[in-house]
Design a protein around this motif. Structure first.
Motif, PDB file in Angstrom:
ATOM      1  N   ASP A 246     -21.537 -52.899  46.403  1.00  0.00           N
ATOM      2  CA  ASP A 246     -20.724 -52.741  45.199  1.00  0.00           C
ATOM      3  C   ASP A 246     -21.025 -53.836  44.188  1.00  0.00           C
ATOM      4  O   ASP A 246     -21.151 -53.569  42.982  1.00  0.00           O
ATOM      5  CB  ASP A 246     -19.237 -52.754  45.558  1.00  0.00           C
ATOM      6  CG  ASP A 246     -18.807 -51.502  46.309  1.00  0.00           C
ATOM      7  OD1 ASP A 246     -19.541 -50.490  46.237  1.00  0.00           O
ATOM      8  OD2 ASP A 246     -17.755 -51.538  46.969  1.00  0.00           O
ATOM      9  N   GLN A 249     -24.474 -53.156  42.608  1.00  0.00           N
ATOM     10  CA  GLN A 249     -24.431 -52.082  41.622  1.00  0.00           C
ATOM     11  C   GLN A 249     -23.678 -52.499  40.364  1.00  0.00           C
ATOM     12  O   GLN A 249     -24.054 -52.130  39.243  1.00  0.00           O
ATOM     13  CB  GLN A 249     -23.792 -50.836  42.242  1.00  0.00           C
ATOM     14  CG  GLN A 249     -24.599 -50.198  43.357  1.00  0.00           C
ATOM     15  CD  GLN A 249     -25.982 -49.749  42.890  1.00  0.00           C
ATOM     16  OE1 GLN A 249     -26.165 -49.323  41.748  1.00  0.00           O
ATOM     17  NE2 GLN A 249     -26.964 -49.844  43.783  1.00  0.00           N
ATOM     18  N   GLU A 253     -25.199 -52.620  36.542  1.00  0.00           N
ATOM     19  CA  GLU A 253     -24.520 -51.945  35.438  1.00  0.00           C
ATOM     20  C   GLU A 253     -24.259 -52.923  34.288  1.00  0.00           C
ATOM     21  O   GLU A 253     -24.463 -52.590  33.118  1.00  0.00           O
ATOM     22  CB  GLU A 253     -23.204 -51.352  35.944  1.00  0.00           C
ATOM     23  CG  GLU A 253     -22.364 -50.667  34.884  1.00  0.00           C
ATOM     24  CD  GLU A 253     -23.005 -49.402  34.320  1.00  0.00           C
ATOM     25  OE1 GLU A 253     -22.738 -49.077  33.147  1.00  0.00           O
ATOM     26  OE2 GLU A 253     -23.776 -48.755  35.057  1.00  0.00           O
ATOM     27  N   GLU A 265     -29.799 -45.041  34.215  1.00  0.00           N
ATOM     28  CA  GLU A 265     -30.191 -45.076  35.618  1.00  0.00           C
ATOM     29  C   GLU A 265     -31.607 -45.611  35.784  1.00  0.00           C
ATOM     30  O   GLU A 265     -31.884 -46.398  36.711  1.00  0.00           O
ATOM     31  CB  GLU A 265     -30.092 -43.674  36.220  1.00  0.00           C
ATOM     32  CG  GLU A 265     -30.118 -43.646  37.744  1.00  0.00           C
ATOM     33  CD  GLU A 265     -28.995 -44.472  38.361  1.00  0.00           C
ATOM     34  OE1 GLU A 265     -29.279 -45.130  39.382  1.00  0.00           O
ATOM     35  OE2 GLU A 265     -27.871 -44.478  37.823  1.00  0.00           O
ATOM     36  N   LYS A 268     -31.507 -49.427  35.281  1.00  0.00           N
ATOM     37  CA  LYS A 268     -30.973 -50.130  36.447  1.00  0.00           C
ATOM     38  C   LYS A 268     -31.986 -50.121  37.596  1.00  0.00           C
ATOM     39  O   LYS A 268     -32.124 -51.120  38.314  1.00  0.00           O
ATOM     40  CB  LYS A 268     -29.652 -49.480  36.879  1.00  0.00           C
ATOM     41  CG  LYS A 268     -28.503 -49.751  35.917  1.00  0.00           C
ATOM     42  CD  LYS A 268     -27.160 -49.308  36.473  1.00  0.00           C
ATOM     43  CE  LYS A 268     -27.023 -47.812  36.510  1.00  0.00           C
ATOM     44  NZ  LYS A 268     -25.661 -47.417  36.957  1.00  0.00           N
TER      45      LYS A 268
END
Length: 451
Positions: A246, A249, A253, A265, A268
């Motif tokens: 988490d 990610q 972001e 996407e 990233k």
């Protein structure tokens, strides 16, 4: 899939009896026939800590022939390994400085492997049924199961293909991996008692010959009253590394505008690849490529792994100099020359396996490394290449994935470079230890040891 049992020896005599009973079941490196391989569904291996060898009855004179880092144990080497703050040994689930499964309490690592959950559960039940009678107490159990992608490759929780870059060992069969990275390594880098990359065959841990009542061990060449306990063995490094998916990610972001691509996407994905040092599918990063290359055609196991950095990517326009993969294996990029760099890199290789886990505490990778010299190989990698802020011409950047407070990562780019800042901890150390992985002959000696 696998289960790793951390055990304590409560009764040495019964433990040696258990070892004699278990010895025929231990998986060895002996050649297997096609028929044997067709029915080969499970594997069993075991390794011991320094305190475990002592508990079995190995005398102090023999223990002193083991290297100091092994005898001290992983928890005592936390400063060298960078295990601090939330990764400090005081917080570990096992192998740390406190609790019922502390470093001193852990004596033996029993490693059980199987191809299905049913086979593993059956194997585990069989082994557990013998522990109490064998004078052993279970301190912790770590279940693992590999995650596979659509092509069958191993993947870790951050989404990257794993297990790609393994050294080829001189004299062994050709590897089934994507390809050796610049030639075979001397067997003495991974097995005790053989020539290493320094063209030396260092002394191995030994025992007084009088203790070898069954004649299991080979004699020392220059001390006939001693026998070689370490020959054909290795040192096993075990680390439970929790991955905070988490947080990773969320970081991607929050910093996606630094990425390259048409969609968020893709940006990233590009940024994550720069932190790791490879694309998610395992392909190497190359200058001028901002999207991952297609998978190789069917019939090839994966992407080419026999590449260098110096000729086409010395400054890190493809694979950033301080990225995780490039730090762990700089290949030909270290100064002053490609030849010397490869020589240095070859002297610090490890055989590495990462097996994913998910349990009540979180999810991550159970990291296993085999090496003949813990200090020169695993600890050097951890301290000098991963944790060191001064690496490859950078002066305030550490491994962006494995190190707490890595801070920033420079991404060379034309016309202007980019700098990723605010990198925090994505991986936390949860437990582990240093173990001696004995040969079959050494296990036979230990099973018949009469203190």
């Amino acid at each position: 899939m696998a289960c790793f049992l951390l055990l304590r020896i409560e009764d040495p005599a019964r433990a040696r009896s258990w070892l004699r009973q278990s010895l025929p079941e231990v998986t060895s490196a002996a050649e297997k026939t096609p028929e044997q391989l067709a029915h080969w569904r499970t594997s069993v291996n075991l390794a011991l800590t320094g305190s475990g060898l002592k508990a079995l009855g190995l005398p102090e004179a023999a223990l002193e022939t083991f290297p100091s880092e092994f005898r001290e144990g992983m928890a005592a080497r936390a400063d060298i390994l960078g295990d601090e703050q939330e990764s400090s040994p005081e917080t570990w689930e096992y192998g740390g400085t406190s609790g019922p499964a502390s470093q001193e309490a852990v004596h033996l690592l029993l490693m059980l492997y199987a191809t299905t959950e049913q086979e593993l559960s059956s194997l585990l039940a069989t082994q557990r049924s013998r522990l109490e009678a064998g004078g052993l107490r279970e301190l912790a159990a770590q279940r693992t199961a590999r995650i596979r992608d659509a092509r069958g490759g191993m993947v870790e929780h951050f989404g990257f293909r794993d297990g790609i870059s393994q050294p080829e060992i001189e004299g062994f069969r050709e590897s089934k991996h994507e390809g050796p990275d610049h030639g075979a390594i001397k067997p003495g880098e991974f097995l005790l008692g053989y020539e290493n990359e320094y063209a030396e065959s260092p002394d191995v841990p030994s025992v007084p010959a009088v203790l070898d009542t069954t004649g299991a061990l080979p004699a020392q060449a220059h001390r006939r009253d001693w026998k070689e306990l370490g020959r054909n063995g290795s040192y096993l490094v075990l680390r439970k590394l929790e991955e905070n998916v988490d947080a990773f990610q969320h970081f991607l972001e929050a910093h996606k505008e630094l990425g390259v691509g048409e969609s968020d996407e893709q940006k990233k994905q590009w940024l994550a690849a720069k932190l790791m040092g490879r694309w998610h599918n395992g392909a190497p990063l190359r200058p001028g490529e901002d999207v991952p290359p297609a998978e190789p055609p069917d019939g090839r196991h994966g992407h080419d792994n026999s590449f260098g950095f110096r000729e086409n990517d010395l400054d890190g326009h493809g694979c950033p100099v301080a990225s995780h993969v490039r730090r762990a294996n700089p290949r030909d990029a270290l100064p002053p020359s490609a030849e010397l760099s490869m020589q240095v890199s070859r002297r610090h290789r490890i055989l590495r396996r990462g097996i994913t886990y998910s349990d009540a505490s979180g999810k991550g990778v159970l990291f296993i490394a085999l090496n003949a010299n813990i200090a020169r190989q695993f600890e050097f990698l951890q301290q000098t290449w991963l944790n060191n802020g001064k690496f490859g011409g950078r002066y305030d950047e550490r491994d962006p994935l494995m190190t707490h407070g890595a801070g920033q990562l420079t991404l060379p780019r034309q016309p202007l470079r980019r700098c990723v800042e605010g990198i925090s901890r994505f991986v936390t150390m949860k437990g582990g230890g240093y173990f001696f992985l004995p040969s079959i002959r050494a296990l036979d000696f230990l099973a018949h040891l009469e203190p």
